[in-house]
Structure formats: C-alpha cells, structure tokens
Design an enzyme around this catalytic site. Sequence first.
Site, short mmCIF file in Angstrom:
data_model
loop_
_atom_site.label_atom_id
_atom_site.label_comp_id
_atom_site.label_asym_id
_atom_site.label_seq_id
_atom_site.Cartn_x
_atom_site.Cartn_y
_atom_site.Cartn_z
N HIS A 48 42.81 43.89 38.26
CA HIS A 48 42.34 44.60 39.45
C HIS A 48 42.22 43.69 40.67
CE1 HIS A 48 39.26 47.66 41.26
NE2 HIS A 48 39.79 46.92 42.20
N HIS A 108 36.03 41.49 48.51
CA HIS A 108 36.81 41.93 47.35
C HIS A 108 38.23 42.20 47.80
CE1 HIS A 108 38.33 44.05 43.93
NE2 HIS A 108 38.40 45.20 44.57
N HIS A 166 42.71 42.21 46.31
CA HIS A 166 43.66 42.26 45.20
C HIS A 166 44.63 41.08 45.33
CE1 HIS A 166 42.87 46.89 45.31
NE2 HIS A 166 41.83 46.20 44.87
N GLU A 174 32.67 50.52 47.01
CA GLU A 174 32.14 49.37 46.27
C GLU A 174 30.85 48.83 46.90
OE1 GLU A 174 33.19 48.74 43.50
OE2 GLU A 174 35.30 49.32 43.40
#
Length: 274
Positions: free
Chosen positions: A212, A141, A143, A117
């Site tokens: 996601h 980032h 989850h 990413e």
Amino acid sequence: MQNITQSWFVQGMIKATTDAWLKGWDERNGGNLTLRLDDADIAPYKDNVHAQPRYIPLSQPMPLLANTPFIVTGSGKFFRNVQLDPAANLGVVKVDSDGAGYHILWGLTNEAVPTSELPAHFLSHCERIKATNGKDRVIMHCHATNLIALTYVLENDTAVFTRQLWEGSTECLVVFPDGVGILPWMVPGTDEIGQATAQEMQKHSLVLWPFHGVFGSGSTLDETFGLIDTAEKSAQVLVKVYSMGGMKQTISREELIALGKRFGVTPLASALAL
C-alpha cells in the site's frame, strides 16, 4: 487583509504535495498530508475563516489535540491539483476544546471533508508529540513505488526491512536510525489501521503499510518529505540490485556501528544484530 493562500503553511503544503505528485508517489487521490500548527500561525488570517465553520465529530476523542489547528489534505482530492486550487483541496481545521471533533476554518470548499485517513494521522500525531516532546508536527502518507515493491519480496519484519534499507544507501542509518515499523496488511481508512500505525509511531518515524504505502513523521514538511525520499531512494537501489542478481558485497555490521558513532545516532538494535 492578508490572504491565507500566501501563508507559509499553505505554500508549504502546495510544494510538498506537488513534489510528491512529481515523484510518482500520489496517483489519483492517493496519499494524504497533515501539518500541526499553532494559533499564532493562523491568527493573521482570521478574516479568511468561513463565516459558519462546519463541525465534524471524530470517531474517537483525542484530548491531547484539543484546541490545536492543523492544515490537512482533503478526501478524494488529487495532489496534482493542490497547486491549482488550494482552497478546494486543502483545509485548515481546529480541534475543539475537548478533542471530540473539529471545525473546518478555511478551505475544503463545496462541502469537502478532510482525508479519510485523518484518524490515523491524528492518532500518529498524538504519539509523535509524546515521543519527540512536541517536535514532530507533520504526518505524511504516500504510495512510494519502490518501498511498496519491496513489501512483496522482503520478509515484512521491522529488523529485516530496516537492515536492508540501511545497506541500500549509506545515509539511511543516519536519517532513520530508529528503523522502519511494519504493519500486517489492513483495510485503510479505519480506526484499526490508525491505532496500529500510531503504536508503531511510538518507536519509529517511518511505518510501512505492506502492498500500500508508507507513513512518515517529522518536524517540518521538508524533513518529513526528505525522510520518505531517503528511504525510497534506498528501496530503488535495492530493487535494481535484486534485479541484477543480488548483493555481492554490502555495508557490514561493523561499518554500520562506526557510521552511527560518527553521526551520534543509536541504530535500532534488532536491525544491527542481524
């Protein structure tokens, strides 16, 4: 010789990734984290730099990041293992003079590479540098479980999602008055999702990827972790509330306005108008 593993930025990445693992936000190799550094941060550790730093071209040039060092998590690496072997799971990279690629200065041993990413991170860094006059340095980032769960039951609309999170916990409007951007579902690890995320990062410090995870931006590792943690706590409250039959009372629009005035923040107008 100073050991880079004892530096504030490596230790900070160890803490952030370990905390995220313990929160349950980063199963297996899920999640990624990047921190923008200054040359002065890495200068004391020049003896730790690889003898022949590997060079990796970027999929698109990013001249705004030219000559900028970062510390990043690696592709396929487990957050739970960062504390055990920082050099295998983290890397210090430096973008070249024209923003076309980067050298791996330290870490990412055994031919490892930065997170898949990285395009999304670098594009978001560019936008947050412009949006905050260089104040924001972190892109995270993860989850976050309850935020993901809400993307299945709430309308995936910025105003709707933001308003629900504001009502889920009083501190939310104060912590992210700019609201939560939301993308359509997109394939991860592509320039397309990176560009879409960066576009939302122009206006929001939090961006949801439905089904996601979430992207967050902040000035420090603590601020960014705390931003996501605050939104996730509200999402957890909302999941419980919805499972108990829904809200019977909540924070009103007038109360949200008063909250914003008290703490000197300007709430996202579209969310306030609902």
